[in-house]
Enzyme design. Structure first.
Site, short mmCIF file in Angstrom:
data_model
loop_
_atom_site.label_atom_id
_atom_site.label_comp_id
_atom_site.label_asym_id
_atom_site.label_seq_id
_atom_site.Cartn_x
_atom_site.Cartn_y
_atom_site.Cartn_z
N CYS A 112 0.83 -1.21 0.00
CA CYS A 112 0.00 0.00 0.00
C CYS A 112 0.86 1.25 0.00
CB CYS A 112 -0.94 -0.01 1.20
SG CYS A 112 -2.04 1.43 1.29
N CYS A 208 -5.92 -3.17 6.89
CA CYS A 208 -6.92 -2.11 6.85
C CYS A 208 -8.26 -2.55 6.29
CB CYS A 208 -6.37 -0.92 6.06
SG CYS A 208 -5.90 -1.32 4.35
#
Length: 384
Positions: A112, A208
């Site tokens: 990410c 997440c």
């Protein structure tokens, strides 16, 4: 290599535009505040990276956006909003699934950062006229007569250099890290003084897009569960596993192996995942989990090095630095030989390299073994 200094943005910055990645959390909020105090022309950017399609209560994006809007209103800065969910799916989540399907344990946070926060965010910030971007990561950017270096944060318990190891140097150079010289307690205290409303907000943990839900429930939506046998290192059946993607090397919890006759009352650990037979191998011998070396690919260097090089390394976040020697291999891979054997080196994870406090680079772990010399496994890994 580099003496650690606290990074202070230079003054007279009113004509320099900085876009801060705003998550709604306390770290990005104080990063934005400090840049405003330094006189930068500051705007925020809230990134939506995951489209939750089931109305799940586990997705906190809406609350995080509201928190970011509140903070930006208090600080008097504009908040931009961008949706990178398509890029996240293609460049992070699909690789996450691929690694689980081939028996590895991926680290989506590192991907990410490389693919979204320091690529898509940077590109978007440029369309807004930004000179630089900024984030609330705990990492110190050090500039001295030898150039720009990226070093561990003052707060050792919050240092996030491990998660930025895969970001190319030219992208990191475009970023300011205001929190590198601060303790987390100081950051929370500042947020309380400013009445931002998020000084007690919990730090985000885990993956997440999974949130607080059970990993098994989430991953089963994308990878079919294929039960198989759990065997010991001699091939004797111990039980049944739920699907190899639910387990990682060195795992102790969740194996559900009961009392086994003629075996000591010791814990069992995952020692190997055999995709070809869909078998999970378990052991009570912790030495079976130890390795003296690993092979890494997709290596990202942030500093110039000459092989062979002696550095320190981490094979997981929060691990203490481990002394090692790094050498080049074929196919642009590297071998990393450790001074002390490491426990449960996990394919799919990343290894980060340091020279004292300076982040030197990192790579994707392909595999490991007890001895680098005369190893059929090392030959197999190098040929890939």
């Amino acid at each position: 290599m580099v003496s650690l200094e606290i990074d202070h943005p230079e003054m007279n910055n009113s004509n320099k535009k900085v876009i801060v990645g705003m998550s709604g959390g306390v770290d990005s909020s104080i990063a934005a505040h400090l840049l405003v105090q330094e006189g930068y022309d500051v705007e925020g950017l809230f990134m939506k990276n995951w489209e939750e399609d089931d109305g799940s209560e586990y997705c906190t994006a809406q609350q995080d956006l509201e928190d970011a809007e509140k903070v930006c209103n208090i600080l008097g800065i504009k908040l931009n909003i961008a949706n990178f969910s398509a890029e996240y799916w293609e460049n992070v989540f699909e690789l996450f699934l691929r690694d689980y399907q081939i028996g590895r344990t991926p680290n989506p946070d590192i991907l990410c950062n490389r693919e979204i926060k320091f690529q898509q965010f940077l590109k978007y910030a440029e369309t807004l006229g930004a000179d630089k971007i900024a984030t609330g990561h705990y990492i110190s950017r050090v500039e001295n007569d030898t150039g720009i270096h990226f070093c561990k944060a003052l707060d050792n318990s919050k240092d996030q250099t491990y998660f930025l190891q895969a970001v190319p140097r030219d992208r990191l150079e475009r970023c300011i890290f205001p929190l590198g010289g601060l303790l987390k307690t100081t950051v929370r205290s500042l947020a309380k003084q400013l009445k931002l409303g998020n000084d007690n907000k919990k730090d985000s943990t885990g993956i997440c897009f999974i949130g607080e839900r059970r990993f098994s429930d989430f991953i089963s939506r994308y990878i079919p569960n294929e039960k198989g046998l759990i065997k010991d290192t001699e091939g004797r059946t111990l039980g049944e596993h739920l699907g190899l993607h639910f387990y990682t090397l060195g795992q102790r919890q969740g194996l559900k192996i009961g009392g086994v006759s003629n075996r000591p009352e010791l814990p069992w650990y995952v020692a190997e995942k055999k995709l070809e037979t869909n078998e999970l191998v378990a052991t009570q011998n912790e030495d079976c989990l130890k390795s003296k070396w690993l092979i890494a690919s997709d290596v990202n260097w942030l500093e110039e090095i000459n092989f062979p090089v002696s550095l320190s390394a981490k094979i997981r976040y929060r691990q203490k630095d481990q002394k090692c020697t790094i050498r080049p291999c074929c196919n642009k891979k590297i071998s990393v030989e450790f001074e002390d054997a490491q426990t449960a080196i996990t394919p799919g994870q990343y290894v980060a390299f340091y020279d004292q406090k300076t982040l030197i680079g990192g790579g994707y772990i392909e595999g490991s073994g007890p001895s680098l010399s005369n190893s059929a496994l090392s030959d197999k890994l190098l040929e890939r």
